[in-house]
Scaffold this active site. Structure first.
Site, PDB file in Angstrom:
ATOM      1  N   ASP A  67     -17.835  -4.366 103.485  1.00 18.10           N
ATOM      2  CA  ASP A  67     -18.020  -5.095 104.731  1.00 18.10           C
ATOM      3  C   ASP A  67     -18.449  -4.144 105.833  1.00 18.10           C
ATOM      4  OD1 ASP A  67     -15.458  -3.854 104.821  1.00 18.10           O
ATOM      5  OD2 ASP A  67     -14.745  -5.302 106.273  1.00 18.10           O
TER       6      ASP A  67
ATOM      7  N   CYS B 109     -20.746  -7.704 110.702  1.00 18.74           N
ATOM      8  CA  CYS B 109     -20.296  -8.195 109.388  1.00 18.74           C
ATOM      9  C   CYS B 109     -21.231  -9.232 108.782  1.00 18.74           C
ATOM     10  CB  CYS B 109     -18.861  -8.706 109.460  1.00 18.74           C
ATOM     11  SG  CYS B 109     -18.603 -10.152 110.511  1.00 18.74           S
TER      12      CYS B 109
ATOM     13  N   HIS C 127     -14.669 -12.739 110.578  1.00 23.29           N
ATOM     14  CA  HIS C 127     -15.146 -11.608 109.783  1.00 23.29           C
ATOM     15  C   HIS C 127     -15.497 -12.067 108.367  1.00 23.29           C
ATOM     16  CE1 HIS C 127     -15.710  -7.394 108.862  1.00 23.29           C
ATOM     17  NE2 HIS C 127     -14.934  -7.512 107.799  1.00 23.29           N
TER      18      HIS C 127
END
Length: 163
Positions: free
Chosen positions: A128, A64, A116
């Site tokens: 993402d 990420c 994240h």
């Protein structure tokens, strides 16, 4: 006495270097750039479908924060810290109601446990890199616990995209 003086000078030097690093991080919170959101969005979109690999920073696979770092560096010459937590810490926080395209969105248990990050693309969506690869999905998806958002670059206002 000489040993104490050397230790004190060493501590002062370390503190000064640490503080200088903190100032650099603060100064880069929302870098001014000639890049446009459209350029950042284009690079992000070009990487849709690439696989997720923990620790990967591109260009063939991403995690990420590797994805967000890659996109901003390639499209806007903006250097982001390596981890999601560090990106959250370095960014200028914005409320969800004030989020703009290109801002980063963060997830985890709390502000001190970010796990994240994704890039906001408008209409409640983000791009993402996660276990299904680089995808477009809802920021408020039930499997994510939204913690906050951060502004990391000032884009040219004229260059937007309607996607």
């Amino acid at each position: 006495m000489k040993l104490h003086t050397k230790i004190l000078l060493t501590l002062v030097a370390l503190f000064t270097l640490s503080f200088a690093g903190f100032q650099d991080a603060q100064a880069s919170k929302a870098d001014d750039t000639d890049a446009s959101y459209a350029a950042v969005y284009k690079v992000a979109k070009q990487n849709l479908g690439k696989p997720y690999v923990y620790g990967a920073t591109g260009p063939s696979a991403f995690d990420c924060s590797g994805f967000t770092s890659y996109v901003f560096k390639k499209a806007a010459s903006v250097s982001l810290p390596r981890t999601a937590q560090a990106q959250y810490n370095a960014g200028q926080k914005v409320s969800y109601s004030n989020i703009q395209k290109g801002d980063l969105v963060f997830f985890g248990w709390s502000a001190s446990s970010i796990s994240h990050v994704g890039m906001y693309i408008g209409k409640g969506k983000m791009i993402d890199a996660q276990n299904r690869g680089v995808i477009t999905e809802s920021v408020k998806a039930p499997w994510w616990n939204y913690v906050g958002s951060a502004h990391v670059a000032n884009f040219d206002a004229d260059n937007d995209t309607d996607d």
